[in-house]
Design an enzyme around this catalytic site. Structure first.
Site, PDB file in Angstrom:
ATOM      1  N   PRO A  89      42.338  46.554  51.714  1.00 21.34           N
ATOM      2  CA  PRO A  89      40.898  46.825  51.773  1.00 21.34           C
ATOM      3  C   PRO A  89      40.510  48.132  51.104  1.00 21.34           C
ATOM      4  O   PRO A  89      39.349  48.325  50.739  1.00 21.34           O
ATOM      5  CB  PRO A  89      40.591  46.861  53.279  1.00 21.34           C
ATOM      6  CG  PRO A  89      41.911  47.099  53.928  1.00 21.34           C
ATOM      7  CD  PRO A  89      42.934  46.449  53.052  1.00 21.34           C
ATOM      8  N   GLU A 116      48.619  46.036  61.404  1.00 23.57           N
ATOM      9  CA  GLU A 116      47.745  47.183  61.201  1.00 23.57           C
ATOM     10  C   GLU A 116      47.797  47.721  59.776  1.00 23.57           C
ATOM     11  O   GLU A 116      46.989  48.541  59.379  1.00 23.57           O
ATOM     12  CB  GLU A 116      48.110  48.311  62.176  1.00 23.57           C
ATOM     13  CG  GLU A 116      47.544  48.136  63.570  1.00 23.57           C
ATOM     14  CD  GLU A 116      46.030  48.052  63.578  1.00 23.57           C
ATOM     15  OE1 GLU A 116      45.369  48.943  63.029  1.00 23.57           O
ATOM     16  OE2 GLU A 116      45.503  47.083  64.133  1.00 23.57           O
ATOM     17  N   ARG A 154      41.158  30.142  36.594  1.00 21.41           N
ATOM     18  CA  ARG A 154      40.089  29.580  35.771  1.00 21.41           C
ATOM     19  C   ARG A 154      40.073  30.169  34.371  1.00 21.41           C
ATOM     20  O   ARG A 154      39.530  29.575  33.442  1.00 21.41           O
ATOM     21  CB  ARG A 154      38.733  29.814  36.434  1.00 21.41           C
ATOM     22  CG  ARG A 154      38.552  29.129  37.772  1.00 21.41           C
ATOM     23  CD  ARG A 154      37.228  29.522  38.411  1.00 21.41           C
ATOM     24  NE  ARG A 154      36.099  29.135  37.591  1.00 21.41           N
ATOM     25  CZ  ARG A 154      35.539  27.931  37.603  1.00 21.41           C
ATOM     26  NH1 ARG A 154      36.026  26.982  38.382  1.00 21.41           N
ATOM     27  NH2 ARG A 154      34.501  27.662  36.827  1.00 21.41           N
ATOM     28  N   ASP A 169      30.564  30.681  33.415  1.00 20.60           N
ATOM     29  CA  ASP A 169      30.495  31.076  34.816  1.00 20.60           C
ATOM     30  C   ASP A 169      29.669  32.354  34.969  1.00 20.60           C
ATOM     31  O   ASP A 169      29.605  33.187  34.061  1.00 20.60           O
ATOM     32  CB  ASP A 169      31.901  31.351  35.371  1.00 20.60           C
ATOM     33  CG  ASP A 169      32.705  30.083  35.566  1.00 20.60           C
ATOM     34  OD1 ASP A 169      32.112  28.989  35.527  1.00 20.60           O
ATOM     35  OD2 ASP A 169      33.939  30.186  35.757  1.00 20.60           O
TER      36      ASP A 169
END
Length: 247
Positions: A89, A116, A154, A169
């Protein structure tokens, strides 16, 4: 392209990778995906991959040894153009530009964290970079890995069938995609824009570009801050501004 995913939960990938475009790419030999469990690279009978954090705190932290051993087993071939990535993150934000970049490698190794977190020495000394798919925290790195593989695949030649499909796209060229329509021509009184059935390819191309700019202005105006507008784009934006003033 070869993608190796290091995960404690290999079974999570069966559904997303067992259908649709990803499955067809694998069946065609355009993409090879392997899921490797770091538990298979432990040295104790209980196959322990985590431990309590030094300094105290809640939860458990993934140990460095199993992850290092796993990744090292995947990098024995020298001279391969590869990238080792940690799903994290706190990593760099994933976007279409990064997807196109990753599609240029011969091998990707995606390391999925859990619990964690992961021992910091993995980030500092094992992987090439960390990637995040958004400013939120998930249970593990498996879902981000799926997103990255799906988006990146893709970009691979032949995966979508039509050579230029991915280029239309949203975000591929920095703008949102133009609206798409198909049959029936009239549905509940809502008709397909006349230009799309005119057969005039120049007018259709101009309409699509204008609609792409319009969608971007209305939904993601921040994208225009870094987009290099052409002279024709600026003319289309001026037309859109006049239309809004006339409403």
């Amino acid at each position: 392209m070869r993608v190796d995913i290091v995960s404690l939960f290999p079974e999570m990938f069966a559904g997303p990778f067992g259908h649709s475009i990803i499955k067809r790419a694998c069946d065609a030999g355009l993409l090879k995906i392997e899921i490797i469990n770091p538990r298979d690279f432990t040295n104790d009978k209980h196959r322990i991959v985590d431990d309590a954090p030094f300094g105290g705190g809640s939860g458990m932290v993934m140990k460095p040894e199993p992850l290092f051993h796993t990744v090292q087993s995947l990098t024995e071939d020298k001279g391969v153009n590869r990238r080792i990535i940690l799903m994290c993150p706190g990593g760099n934000r994933f976007d279409q530009t990064k997807a196109k970049e990753l599609a240029g490698y011969d091998q990707l190794i995606l390391v999925c964290g859990h619990y964690e977190g992961i021992d910091e020495r993995v980030r500092l000394h094992l992987v090439d970079e960390s990637i995040s798919i958004g400013d939120y925290v998930l249970t593990g790195g498996e879902l981000p890995a799926m997103v990255i593989v799906d988006t990146m695949a893709r970009m691979l030649p032949g995966v979508l069938g039509s050579g230029d499909s991915a280029e239309h796209d949203s975000f591929y060229h920095g703008l949102l995609e133009y609206p798409q329509y198909t049959r029936p021509r009239d549905f509940n009184g809502w008709e397909v824009p006349e230009v799309l059935i005119s057969g005039d390819h120049a007018k259709i191309a101009k309409w699509r570009r204008k609609q792409s700019l319009k969608n971007t202005i209305e939904r993601r105006p921040d994208l225009l801050n870094t987009f290099d507008l052409s002279l024709s784009d600026k003319k289309l934006l001026a037309e859109l501004a006049e239309e809004r003033t006339g409403d």
